[in-house]
Design an enzyme around this catalytic site. Sequence first.
Site, PDB file in Angstrom:
ATOM      1  N   ASP A 110      33.239  50.792 -19.513  1.00 21.21           N
ATOM      2  CA  ASP A 110      34.025  49.847 -20.318  1.00 21.21           C
ATOM      3  C   ASP A 110      35.116  50.493 -21.176  1.00 21.21           C
ATOM      4  OD1 ASP A 110      32.306  51.185 -21.973  1.00 21.21           O
ATOM      5  OD2 ASP A 110      31.356  49.431 -22.849  1.00 21.21           O
ATOM      6  N   HIS A 111      34.947  51.768 -21.530  1.00 21.47           N
ATOM      7  CA  HIS A 111      35.868  52.352 -22.512  1.00 21.47           C
ATOM      8  C   HIS A 111      37.152  52.914 -21.906  1.00 21.47           C
ATOM      9  CE1 HIS A 111      32.642  51.937 -25.383  1.00 21.47           C
ATOM     10  NE2 HIS A 111      33.327  52.535 -26.338  1.00 21.47           N
ATOM     11  N   ASP A 175      26.233  54.583 -28.412  1.00 19.06           N
ATOM     12  CA  ASP A 175      27.401  53.912 -28.977  1.00 19.06           C
ATOM     13  C   ASP A 175      26.929  53.258 -30.266  1.00 19.06           C
ATOM     14  OD1 ASP A 175      30.281  52.675 -27.900  1.00 19.06           O
ATOM     15  OD2 ASP A 175      29.260  51.498 -29.446  1.00 19.06           O
ATOM     16  N   ARG A 463      36.333  47.613 -36.002  1.00 19.51           N
ATOM     17  CA  ARG A 463      36.871  48.778 -36.724  1.00 19.51           C
ATOM     18  C   ARG A 463      38.371  48.687 -36.859  1.00 19.51           C
ATOM     19  NH1 ARG A 463      32.906  53.037 -34.135  1.00 19.51           N
ATOM     20  NH2 ARG A 463      31.226  52.461 -35.549  1.00 19.51           N
ATOM     21  N   SER A 658      31.815  56.278 -35.145  1.00 16.53           N
ATOM     22  CA  SER A 658      31.268  56.341 -33.788  1.00 16.53           C
ATOM     23  C   SER A 658      30.033  57.221 -33.657  1.00 16.53           C
ATOM     24  CB  SER A 658      32.368  56.862 -32.885  1.00 16.53           C
ATOM     25  OG  SER A 658      31.846  57.387 -31.714  1.00 16.53           O
ATOM     26  N   ARG A 660      29.886  59.204 -31.091  1.00 19.33           N
ATOM     27  CA  ARG A 660      30.316  60.259 -30.161  1.00 19.33           C
ATOM     28  C   ARG A 660      29.868  61.642 -30.640  1.00 19.33           C
ATOM     29  NH1 ARG A 660      36.404  58.691 -31.948  1.00 19.33           N
ATOM     30  NH2 ARG A 660      35.494  56.687 -31.450  1.00 19.33           N
TER      31      ARG A 660
END
Length: 771
Positions: A110-111, A175, A463, A658, A660
Amino acid sequence: MYYRIFALRNKKTENMTFDIDMIKKVYARFPERVEAARELTGRPLTLAEKILNAHLWDGTPTQVYQRGVDYVDFAPDRVAMQDATAQMALLQFMQAGKKKVWVPSTVHCDHLIQAKVEASSDLQNAINLNNEVYNFLESVSDKYGIGFWKPGAGIIHQVVLENYAFPGGMMIGTDSHTVNAGGLGMVAVGVGGADAVDVMAGLPWELKCPKLIGIKLTGKLSGWLSAKDVILKVAGILTVKGGTGAIVEYFGEGAIGLSCTGKGTICNMGAEIGATTSLFGYDDSMGRYLRATGRTEVADAADGIAPHLTGDPEVYADPEKYFDEVVEINLSELEPHLNGPFTPDLATPISEMKEAAKKNGWPTSIEYALIGSCTNSSYEDISRSASIARQANELGIESKATLNITPGSELVRYTIERDGFISTFKEMGANVFANACGPCIGQWARSGSDKQEKNSIVHSFNRNFSKRADGNPNTHAFVGSPELVTAIALAGDLTFNPLTDPLYTKEGKQIMLDEPKGQELPDKGFEVEDAGYLEPAEDGSEIEVKVDPTSERLQLLDPFSSWDGGNLLGAKLLIKADGKCTTDHISMAGPWLRFRGHLDNISNNTLTGAVNAFGGATNTVKNQIDGSFGEVPAVARAYKAAGIASVVVGDSNYGEGSSREHAAMQPRHLGVHAVIVNSFARIHETNLKKQGMLGLTFMNENDYHLIQEDDTFNFIDLEDFAPGKPLTIEVVHADGSNDVVVVKHTYNAQQISWYRAGSALNLIKEENAVK
Ligand code: MIC
Ligand code: SF4
C-alpha cells in the site's frame, strides 16, 4: 517476474472468515483467564486488562503486573506488515531460521503507490516501478506461509479491519496505525519489524505493562460532527505524548452510539497521542460491521462471550478508581475541529479558525483538499462526504479547490463506485487515486511543490508533520473530518465554517449547505470482484527467494557487531536535534520509500530533516575530525570510517510518529552508538533497543543544554550496564572542560542481552545455533 504477481487467485470469497479456528480458540480460553485475573486482582477489570490477561505468553495469569513498570511477555494472535516496513521485517525474518510463520501473518502492498494521474495508471506505474520489491515480498510470503495482499488491494489497516480484526484479539503490526483495529475491540499495537520477527518466529512479544487511560463519552454526535472530531479533541487535550505507554479505553453511551468504523478512526489516531493502543468494548456496532463484512461466524462467537469483551460495569460506573487518568467528553457539546499545522495536537474548533489563522499567519486559501487514507475511508465517511458533493453538484456550486480521494480498500472502492459516490465526486471535479497511502505518506506528485511556496492544505489523514504530504516544508497541513474537508474544498478557504458561512452558486446565489448525511453500512451490502488477496503455498519449502546483489532496492542484511563489554570512549556528537524530531525527520518517507529494503542506500537520508541545535539548519553538521561542515549521513560515515563512534542528542518525544525501524537501523549502520534524549516515543525506543543501540534519557532535562557542538562522550560505567542502574557520561567540551551527565535507561536483562549480542536478531540466531 515472480510467477504469482498477476495470478488472479482470490481466495477471499463472500462469507469466508480467515482463521476462524484460531479465533474460536482464543474465545474458548478467554473466560477462564479473565476470571483468573479478576481473582488475582480482587476487583473488576477494564477491557484492556481482560485482553492483556487473555494473551499472556505463560497462559493463565498467576501474577499482578505493575503498570508502567513491569515488562510482560505476550502471545499475539496475528501479525500484519505493510510493504514499506515488511521488506526490513522479512529480511530479518529470513535470518531467523524458521520454516513458516508461527501465527497467521499478512503483507499489504500500500505504501509504494504514487498518486499522480488516476487510480489505474498510477497502480500500473507502481507495479512497473516496484516490481522487484513486490516480487520479493510475494515470494517471501509464499515461502513462509504469509497471506499477501497485492498492490491496489488497499491500505493495511482497512484490509485488517475488514478481514482479520476481531473483538478481544491481540495483534501487532509493523506500522504505527495498526491501532486502527481497536475499532473492532482488539489490542492492536504498532511495532518495529524486529518485534514482528519475534512473534512470527514463535517467541514471546514483550511490552511494558501499559498504563490505562479511560475516556468517557457522553451525549451523541449530530450534524457536522463526526468520529474524527472526537479524536481531534482528544489530541488537543492529551497532546502528542499524552498517551505514551498507555492503552486508551473508550466507554459510555457516546461510545456505544458510534459506528464501528468511526471507532476505528478514533483508535487509528490514538497513534498521534503516542498511545500504545486504543480500544472500544464489543457492542452492536461491531456485530453489525462483522456481519456486513462477511464474518457472521466471528460475530456469533463474540456474542457468545460478549460480557468478557467489554469492561466490567463497575469499572465504567466509577472509572477514576480503575484508570490512571480519566477524560470525559460530551459529544453533544463538541464542535468540528481542524488540527494543525505541522502537528496533529494543535486543535482549533472551526468557529475559531478565522481568528487563529489570522493570528498565526496561516495561509487561508486552499488549492487541494484530500480525503481517504487508513484513517477515514469507510463507507460512512465516503457517503457523508458524497452528500456534500451532491449538494454542490445539484445547486451548481463550483469547487474552488481540487478534492483528491484515496479509498482505503478495494472492497470500499468497488462498493462506493457501485453506489454512485465516485461519479458524484468526479462531477465535483475530484480525482480518485489508487487504494493506497498515496499523499498521506508523501507519495503525491503534487505539481509545483518543488517551488516550496507557503500554502495550506486540508485532509482527513492522521499526520501532518512538516513535508509529509508533498515534500514542501511550507505546506501547512490541517486535519479534519472528510465531510468538513469536502466542504472546505468547495469554499477553497481554510476558515470556512459550514455551520455559519454561506457558499455561492455559479449564478451568485447564496446558499447554506445542509448537514452531511450518510449510511453506516451499505444498504445493498459490500461487494468486490477481486479483493486482491493471494493465499500462500501450503508447503513453501521449495520456493527460493532471490535478492540480486547489485540491486539498489534490496540488500541482504549483515549482522551488526556485538558489544565487547567495555566502556564506550571518545564518541563524537553527530547532531544535537532541536525541537520536534519525528521518525519523518530521522528517516523521511516519500521519495525515500524506494530504499526501504536497502539499508545502505536508505541510510543516506539519516536525520536529514532534523534541525541542528547549533545554527538551526537541517542536514548540516560539524565534522569534528577536520572542522568542516557536511551533510549528516556523510559526517556519520566519516566518523565510522575513522573508527569513531558517534552520538545523537535529542529533546522530548524523540522518534514520535512511525514504527519504521529504519530510524534506528540507519544510525546504527552509520556508526551511531547512543541516542540521548529528554524522552522517547515508545516504538522508537524499543526499535533502538532491538537494533543494539543505547537509547538513553537525561536524568536532568536541563543537561540537554550542556551539550555543545564539539563534544566528546565517554561512557565511563557502561561496563556495569544493568537494569535500573543509571549510566554516567563524561561530556568533554572543546575547551577541555567537562560535565558529568547522568542518564536513565529502561533496559531489562533481556534487552541488555540484545545490546550485548549487537541486536535482538543476533541473539535469536545465537540461540538457534545452540539448539
Ligand atoms: C506512517 O503513517 O508514517 C507510516 C508510513 O505508515 C509509518 C510506517 C512506515 O514508516 O513505513 C507508520 O506509521 O508506522
Ligand atoms: Fe498509510 Fe497514511 Fe495510514 Fe500510514 S497513516 S498507513 S501512510 S494511509
